[in-house]
Each structure stands twice: as structure tokens, then as C-alpha cells.
Design an enzyme around this catalytic site. Structure first.
Site, mmCIF file in Angstrom:
data_model
loop_
_atom_site.group_PDB
_atom_site.id
_atom_site.type_symbol
_atom_site.label_atom_id
_atom_site.label_comp_id
_atom_site.label_asym_id
_atom_site.label_seq_id
_atom_site.Cartn_x
_atom_site.Cartn_y
_atom_site.Cartn_z
ATOM 1 N N ASP A 250 0.741 -1.162 0.068
ATOM 2 C CA ASP A 250 -0.060 0.116 -0.208
ATOM 3 C C ASP A 250 0.943 1.237 -0.103
ATOM 4 O O ASP A 250 0.318 2.345 -0.493
ATOM 5 C CB ASP A 250 -0.859 0.079 1.227
ATOM 6 C CG ASP A 250 -1.936 -0.937 1.050
ATOM 7 O OD1 ASP A 250 -3.138 -0.555 0.602
ATOM 8 O OD2 ASP A 250 -2.015 -2.093 1.273
ATOM 9 N N ARG A 251 1.956 1.218 0.462
ATOM 10 C CA ARG A 251 3.049 2.208 0.589
ATOM 11 C C ARG A 251 4.406 1.744 0.865
ATOM 12 O O ARG A 251 4.577 0.980 1.590
ATOM 13 C CB ARG A 251 2.659 3.447 1.672
ATOM 14 C CG ARG A 251 3.737 4.674 1.537
ATOM 15 C CD ARG A 251 3.297 5.733 2.533
ATOM 16 N NE ARG A 251 1.651 6.166 2.379
ATOM 17 C CZ ARG A 251 1.534 7.409 2.180
ATOM 18 N NH1 ARG A 251 2.473 8.477 2.135
ATOM 19 N NH2 ARG A 251 0.447 7.836 2.228
#
Length: 369
Positions: A250-251
Site C-alpha cells: 500500500d505504500r
């Protein structure tokens, strides 16, 4: 044919998303009529997965613009509305960076078009929507590149023709992207090459994305798969000849620290102990080049009800307190390689990816059409 989580018609300005909260029991699409609907389907996890969040959020803005062509008197008003809408969409789910990356690029484009004296209001609207439309197609192409590169690297040091088993966590397929998938794209590529023996997918408590969504995709595509509980990972690695772990992101911080679905960190530790390569598969839009390491990544915390209830039936003791972070951060030291659409990087090499991507983009633009 892979599942279609996003249905989009630029000609009609219509957007529908597959309601993933109902899977696998029911297949139902939700119409997104504008930015508020886009925010809602992201926040309620009717659409999820970092790439899909960015695409649906951006497409909801396109729907908003196309649905109200006379709402903006001049380019500056349209530009301001775009910035306001994108800022609002960023609050739906804060951990995934892809929406932030898309928002930054779209705001930059809107400002450029607004300041271009030769560009009319109508042209600005069309160019802006066309750019969002292109994001959808580009994501599928990027995912297929990730799948091919990842499969090739996993197979690189193995005997010719030998089958492999891999393990994955959460959902990273067509339901989490515009199509094909990131980590699940690698698995699809292995399957298409005839080299995949089996994929082990975790249930991914407490929201059960693995049991509900990944298993659904794998059965749909007739990919050999076994569902395991989250607490069976170590036993699976010890007894089932797992050749690699591949997960999404997600990051990703610039040093390679990676935020992904809760439980990823402990799987990486177990992979290290069992000497199993641990890969992160994600497009470059998942890399936050402004984030030096994972300590600064905001971790979304979700409702305790996701832990205490199943199908609206309480399974936990009344009165117990809960902690429900949606993500954890895997240190770069546990990651073998980060698979992107432009190549595979060791975490320490990730800083070079931005320059390589820019050089390739410029090179493509220099080729005569």
C-alpha cells in the site's frame, strides 16, 4: 478471463465497481455517480487495494466533471474544484500512497491546463478526463509487466521445468487493481507458463480478504490453490516446499520499508527464518519518494467490530478491548526484491527507480509517432 472489478465508460460518463464486501456470496455492482460516491465505496472497502483505490477515486472525479459540464464558469474554477475533490478523496483511506500520487499528478495537470492560454475550458475538461481514462489502461499493462518480471525472477535459479509453489497474503489481483493484479499477477504469470504447482493464500483476518477475495479469484481462474489460516504460515513453509512469498504493497518508503496488510511483517520474518525469498510486487505509484523510511507511514486503524463479529454474530467476549490496525510495516532488511513494472529492485536500489522511470518515459516521448 480475469474478474472485472471496475466498469467504466468514458463515452457515457458511467462508473460501476464490484461491491467486494458482498463477495463471495453475491456479485453486485455499485454505481458511482460522483466524488462523494467514490469516497464512500473506498472508505467502506467496497473497492480496496491501493491501485484500485487510486483509479476509482480518480474515475469518480471524472464522473463528477462529465456529469456537471456547466458547473464551472472558467478554467480557474474547474482547477479549484479538482483540487478540492482530490483532497477530499485522500481522506477516505490514508495509508495507501497511490491515491496521493495520482492526486499530485492530476493537480499538476489541472494547473498546467488552466494556465495554458491556448487551452479552452472544454479542452481542459476533455484532456483531464482523458488522462484519468489512460490511468485505467496503463494499470493493466503495468500489472502484466510486474507479473512477467516477478515470475522470471522466481524461476531464475530453479531447474528448468520444475514446478514451484508460492505463498501470498491478502488480495492483490483483479479485485485490487484495474486488472490482472500485482502479486497475484506474478502468480498468474507462473500459472500461464505452466510452472505453478500451487499457491497458498492466507485467510487475512480480520477482514478475510484472502478467504473471500483471493480464493474467489483463484477458483474463478482455475489456478491450483490452497487456503490456509493466518497462523498456519510457519507450518506451511516448513512442510510444503514454498519457493517464494509474494505480496503487494500500500505504500513503500524510499528505503524499501513496506506497508501492507496486517500480518505481512510476521510472514516476512518467517520467510527469513526458512530461507524463502520474500518479494513485494507493486507499481511505482506505490513508492512514496518523499517518505525516507517506514516510521513515517500513517497506519489506518479500523473498527473493532471487524474483529469481534462474524456475519453480525459476536465471537469475542463482551467488554474486551481491541486493537485493529489495517496494515503493518515490513522492514527493508526482510525483503528480497521489489517487483515494479520497470524492473526488480533490491530495497537499497529503490532510490534509482524514479530516475529510470523518468528516462524511459522521456525515451518513449522522443520516438516519432
Amino acid at each position: 478471463m480475469t474478474l472485472q472489478a471496475i466498469k467504466w465508460s468514458k463515452a457515457n460518463g458511467e462508473l460501476e465497481v464490484l461491491d467486494q464486501t458482498l463477495l463471495p456470496a453475491a456479485t453486485r455492482y455499485v454505481q458511482v455517480r460522483g466524488v462523494e460516491d467514490g469516497w464512500r465505496v473506498i472508505n467502506k472497502m467496497q473497492v480496496r487495494g491501493a491501485p484500485a483505490i487510486a483509479i476509482v477515486g480518480s474515475l469518480s472525479l471524472a464522473v463528477e466533471i462529465l456529469g456537471h459540464p456547466d458547473a464551472y464558469e472558467h478554467k480557474a474554477a474547474l482547477c479549484q474544484a479538482i483540487e478540492t475533490h482530490l483532497s477530499h478523496l485522500l481522506t477516505a483511506r490514508p495509508t495507501a500512497v497511490n491515491m496521493r500520487t495520482a492526486a499530485d499528478e492530476l493537480v499538476h495537470l489541472a494547473n498546467d491546463l488552466s494556465e495554458n492560454a491556448t487551452c479552452t475550458l472544454s479542452q481542459m475538461r476533455d484532456k483531464f478526463v482523458n488522462q484519468i481514462d489512460e490511468m485505467l489502461r496503463a494499470d493493466v499493462a503495468d500489472n502484466k509487466a510486474i507479473g512477467s518480471l516477478g515470475a522470471r525472477d522466481i524461476l531464475r535459479d530453479l531447474p528448468e521445468g520444475s514446478p514451484v509453489s508460492v505463498l501470498t497474503h491478502c488480495n492483490t489481483g483483479s479485485l485490487a487493481t484495474a486488472g490482472y493484479g500485482t502479486a497475484l499477477g506474478v502468480i498468474r504469470s507462473l500459472h500461464e507458463s505452466g510452472r505453478l504447482e500451487r499457491v497458498y493464500c492466507t485467510e487475512t483476518r480480520p477482514y478475510n480478504q484472502g478467504a473471500r477475495l483471493t480464493a474467489y479469484e483463484l477458483v474463478h481462474d482455475k489456478i491450483p490453490a490452497t487456503l490456509i489460516c493466518d497462523d498456519m504460515v510457519a507450518a506451511t513453509m516448513k512442510t510444503k516446499r514454498v519457493a517464494a512469498v509474494v505480496v503487494g504493497a500500500d505504500r513503500i518508503a524510499v528505503n524499501g520499508d513496506t506497508a501492507n496488510k496486517i500480518g505481512t511483517y510476521q510472514i516476512a520474518i518467517l520467510a527469513k527464518y526458512h530461507h524463502i525469498p520474500f518479494y513485494v510486487a507493486a507499481p511505482l505509484t506505490s513508492v512514496d519518494f518523499q517518505m525516507p523510511d517506514g516510521d513515517g507511514i500513517i497506519i489506518e486503524e479500523r473498527s473493532e467490530r471487524e474483529m469481534t463479529h462474524v456475519n453480525n454474530e459476536r465471537i469475542a467476549a463482551e467488554g474486551v478491548t481491541c486493537w485493529n490496525p489495517a496494515f503493518d510495516v515490513t522492514p527493508a532488511s526482510l525483503i528480497t526484491g521489489i517487483i515494479t513494472e520497470i524492473g526488480i529492485f533490491e530495497p537499497s536500489e529503490l532510490i534509482n527507480a524514479k530516475e529510470i522511470a523518468l528516462a524511459k518515459r522521456i525515451s518513449r516521448e522522443d520516438v516519432p509517432s
